[in-house]
Motif scaffolding. Structure first.
Motif: not given
Length: 214
Positions: A121-124, A131-134, A182-191
């Motif tokens: 749960g270390e979301y920062e 961001r790196y993988h984007a 896109h990644l940040w939104k989906f990882y926060r909601t379904v990850g």
């Protein structure tokens, strides 16, 4: 790239003009190619993902169908995709991703680090790794933990699993700014339900053996 690629297209979609939106997206495909049109369609859908994420998953499906069909057949799903969004995104505000922020230079952005950080749960740190993988060439590996997590919790009518798969397919169309968002939104909601390493273990097989997924 943070501005809408086709202001006239977005005006037609948000203005509830489905026939005009379909014509404009078809013209964009003829002028700039199917991938450019697919990008415009998917980017528009990010303005409002929709209930059960139906706007974005359908936009990706239309873009992928167009890519598979090629020209001129690909114009059919693109036109229908634009027509659909113009009926669901009326009065929506355009999607505008935040400016891209480079991740820390010494960041461990491996899949193992992403898995462990997500489970803790270390979301920062998760945000920095995403961001790196984007910004890298291989955009698909970063979706692995997301796909594993939703495989155990697919959601109502499988909408979480469908979304994660659609998000992976959308990655190739998006700019790094759009993909980071896109990644940040989906990882926060379904990850959020992801567990590491327990989610990589298959239980209940013959002889009570446990097999780690690699």
């Amino acid at each position: 790239m943070t501005e809408d690629p086709e202001p006239a297209l977005w005006a037609a979609i948000s203005g509830g003009q489905p026939d005009r939106a379909a014509a404009l997206l078809s013209a964009l495909a003829v002028k700039s190619g199917l991938d450019a049109a697919g990008h415009a369609l998917i980017r528009a859908s990010l303005a409002d993902l929709g209930r059960l994420y139906h706007n974005v998953t359908l936009a990706v499906s239309y873009a992928e169908a167009a890519r598979t069909l090629g020209m001129p057949g690909g114009l059919v799903p693109l036109a229908n995709g634009a027509h659909f969004l113009a009926t669901t995104l009326q009065s929506a505000r355009p999607f505008r991703p935040e400016p891209f922020e480079e991740p820390p230079p010494n960041l461990d952005a491996s899949m193992e680090a992403l898995q462990a950080t997500l489970a803790d749960g270390e979301y920062e740190r998760v945000h920095a790794i995403l961001r790196y993988h984007a910004a890298v060439k291989d955009r698909e590996r970063v979706f692995e933990p997301l796909l594993i997590g939703v495989a155990k919790d697919p959601g109502f009518l499988g909408h979480n699993l469908i979304l994660a798969h659609s998000a992976r397919l959308a990655a190739k169309y998006l700019t790094k700014e759009e993909l980071a968002h896109h990644l940040w939104k989906f990882y926060r909601t379904v990850g959020k339900s992801y567990g590491y390493p327990e989610d990589l273990v298959v239980r209940g097989v013959a002889g009570d053996a446990q097999h780690r997924v690699r």
